[in-house]
Scaffold this active site. Sequence first.
Site, PDB file in Angstrom:
ATOM      1  N   GLU A  47      41.206 -12.615 149.487  1.00 22.78           N
ATOM      2  CA  GLU A  47      41.919 -11.343 149.600  1.00 22.78           C
ATOM      3  C   GLU A  47      40.846 -10.270 149.650  1.00 22.78           C
ATOM      4  OE1 GLU A  47      42.903  -7.951 149.192  1.00 22.78           O
ATOM      5  OE2 GLU A  47      43.474  -8.277 147.114  1.00 22.78           O
ATOM      6  N   CYS A  89      42.465  -1.772 147.782  1.00 21.18           N
ATOM      7  CA  CYS A  89      42.442  -2.401 149.104  1.00 21.18           C
ATOM      8  C   CYS A  89      43.667  -2.021 149.924  1.00 21.18           C
ATOM      9  CB  CYS A  89      42.377  -3.922 148.959  1.00 21.18           C
ATOM     10  SG  CYS A  89      40.879  -4.537 148.171  1.00 21.18           S
TER      11      CYS A  89
END
Length: 476
Positions: free
Chosen positions: A227, A261
């Site tokens: 991720e 993010c």
Amino acid sequence: MESSNPATGESLERYDEHTEAEVNEALDAAAEAFPAWAERPIQDRCRVLSRAAELLSERADEYGRLMTREMGKPVAAARAEAEKCAWVCDYYAERAPDHLSDEVIGTEPDARTLVSHEPLGPVLAVMPWNFPFWQAFRFIAPALAAGNVALLKHASNVPGCALAIEEVLRDAGVPEGAFRTLLIGSDRVDGLISDDRVRAVTITGSEGAGRAVGERAGGEVKPSVLELGGSDPFVVLDDAPVEATAGKAADARIKNNGQSCIAAKRFVVHTDVYDSFVDAFRRELEALTVGDPIDEDVDVGPQAREDLMEDLHDQVERSVEAGATLALGGEPLDREGPYYPPTLLTDVPTDAAAATEETFGPVAAVFEVDDGGEALALANDTDFGLGASVWTGDPERGERFAREFEAGCCFVNEPVKSDPRLPFGGVKNSGYGRELSRDGIREFVNRKTIWVQHGFHEEEEKELGAGDPDDDGSVV
């Protein structure tokens, strides 16, 4: 390894890194703990997670303040992070038995065929500092529920959080060896991935770190989940309610001091509402309070480290040099700590740093487009593909638009977020694999095919003949 408060520069505590002998002992303990933990009924493992959820809620203020001191997020958001960790533990405590139940698949009339889900063993997690509890627990909860054991290599600037995670799991009843925090530097991760006692690895981090971990895991033929970063588009269509959308835009950009993010980073706005949106967006950003994040009224705290702020400022300067207009902010604040103000860039060229690189801080880049097709093309014109959102007065139009995003998590009239009930992850340079929900718990299991043939014994008897007894009278 030192923990320090980014808001004040104060040194909080020093920690000794774990020696090679201590790491080896932790690996041995994980390998030894795995069989017994995996064999415990899943209901027992889930009860431990339920207890972890209770403790996280009880200690939300304590752990929230720890997060704020170590990495600078506003304390209210930090408490909410601890509560979200309790949520993911509760979610898997309730749903893991269903997510991991045998999947019966019909094949032949006289066979029972199914897929079972069995744990792999010790899983290494390499986690970042920006959500120091949440990003660890969204791995830990499904991993432990599935019967795996876990090793956490956390970011070096949040060692207190890393040890607190170990503390709460131990207090919840996770047995010795089934979870361990490793206080080590990033230079020692390769050796861990290569170790035979580690069976899989997951990382949340930068694209560069993800590539390194993925390459090493692939070379060892071990499963991995990556991720990585994102440059999420926030698309404002011509029928979006401007004032309400601008408020959501500010929240989506500034969450966690902009260090997320999945924060919205590129604001792609239809020309019909561009001017009014920019004005409203600027007002929202100007209204935010910047200050010490331990203060309940502060919206934006410092960046986690001085070097991170310097990198962010360099991106802003390069974008302005490339032709972007600085509409708000754009200079580090003259105060103790790496404080960067909410910053708004407009008229951003598509080849500027703010358009092509991930800006990990409170910097918003706004782009003007003539129609929906151009908006979609610009939204997808990135190497990243983590999240994306579209804002419109017509939800059905928004869903059609969202289906065209090249991203793993796509939202209509809602900021991108992670939710235990939904799979989370990206495409392109934002990584692969999924966390959370059913998909997440099945990443680190052996999805084992089992074929049970019925009627075999009867057929054998027919072929050999029931009337051919051996010397003691039994049928051969």
